[in-house]
Design an enzyme around this catalytic site. Sequence first.
Site, PDB file in Angstrom:
ATOM      1  N   LYS A 147      26.727  -8.115 -11.902  1.00 33.48           N
ATOM      2  CA  LYS A 147      26.641  -9.425 -11.245  1.00 33.48           C
ATOM      3  C   LYS A 147      25.801 -10.308 -12.156  1.00 33.48           C
ATOM      4  O   LYS A 147      24.610 -10.067 -12.343  1.00 33.48           O
ATOM      5  CB  LYS A 147      25.995  -9.313  -9.865  1.00 33.48           C
ATOM      6  N   GLY A 149      18.712 -17.646  -0.119  1.00 32.20           N
ATOM      7  CA  GLY A 149      17.650 -17.488   0.855  1.00 32.20           C
ATOM      8  C   GLY A 149      17.448 -18.643   1.817  1.00 32.20           C
ATOM      9  O   GLY A 149      16.508 -18.621   2.614  1.00 32.20           O
ATOM     10  N   GLY A 206      23.006 -17.897   0.651  1.00 29.45           N
ATOM     11  CA  GLY A 206      22.891 -18.983   1.602  1.00 29.45           C
ATOM     12  C   GLY A 206      23.377 -18.688   3.005  1.00 29.45           C
ATOM     13  O   GLY A 206      23.220 -19.518   3.903  1.00 29.45           O
ATOM     14  N   ASN A 229      21.920 -10.594   1.501  1.00 30.20           N
ATOM     15  CA  ASN A 229      20.769  -9.706   1.512  1.00 30.20           C
ATOM     16  C   ASN A 229      19.720 -10.175   2.516  1.00 30.20           C
ATOM     17  O   ASN A 229      19.422  -9.515   3.498  1.00 30.20           O
ATOM     18  CB  ASN A 229      20.183  -9.624   0.101  1.00 30.20           C
TER      19      ASN A 229
END
Length: 260
Positions: free
Chosen positions: A96, A157, A185, A206
Site C-alpha cells: 500500500k 482519521g 475518512g 482502521n
Amino acid sequence: MWRVADVELDSRLLIGSSLYPSPRVMQEAIRAAGAAVVTVSVRRQQAGARGGEDFWAALRALDVRLLPNTAGCHSAREAITTAEMARELFGTHWIKLEVIGDDYNLQPDPFGLVEAARELVAQGFEVFPYCTEDLVVGEKLVAAGCRVLMPWGAPIGTARGLLNPYGLRTLRERLPGIPLIVDAGLGVPSHAAQALELGCDAVLLNTAIAQATDPVAMAAAFRHAVLAGRLAFEAGRMPERDLAQPSTPVVGTPFWQQQQ
C-alpha cells in the site's frame, strides 16, 4: 468473491492493525470483520520488545493476507525504500503506497505517488496507491502500472465519510475495470455502505473500528454494512426524481362524488 491483483478474496472489508487497546482486541476485531486483508506498517522496534512479539503472534494466528504500507513517507525515494524493506520483512510483493504531501490533512502527494508507483511496478510490486478521488491522478497511476486504486473518502482519521461522492462515481464510470478500495475518512458503517452502493469494490478502515467503544462489535457492524452496500449496488437503485410519485397505484381507486 471478488478479484484484485490476481487474487480472489471473500471479503470486501480490509482492516488496519493499529490503535487497538491490545493485540487480543485487534485479533478479535479482525475476525469479527471477516477481513481477508490486513494492513501493517513497517516499524523499527527493539529486538525482544514484548509488545511487538504479542502483536506479531496475534497476526500470525489469523488466516489473512498482509498488506504492508509506507505510512509516514514524505517522498518517493523514502516510500520506495520502505516498500523494499517491507517486501523482505513480510515476504509479499503487495504494497500500500503512501506518499504524504501535507502534514495537516495527510493528503497524498500526487507527483511523488506517481513517481514511486512507476518505480515499484518496474520492480515487480503490486502497488495499492493511497490517493484522492481525482480522476487525472487515478489515470496517471493506472498508466504507471497500478491495477488497483485506493481513493480516500475523507482525510485520514476524520470520520467525515464520503466528502465527494461525485468524484468517486466518476472514477467508477471512467475506470470500470480498475478495483476501487475507498481508504480513509470512514467513521460509521453507513459510510462504508454508501461507498459500495456507488460501485466501489471494497473499503479499508482502521480508526473507526480500533477507537470505537467496542471495536469488536463495530467491526461486525462494518462487515454487515459492506455486504448490504454491495448487494444494493448489484440490485440496482431506483432513479432519483424531482417530483413525488405515489407508490400506491391510483387506477381503479374508488371515489365518491358529492350528491347535489
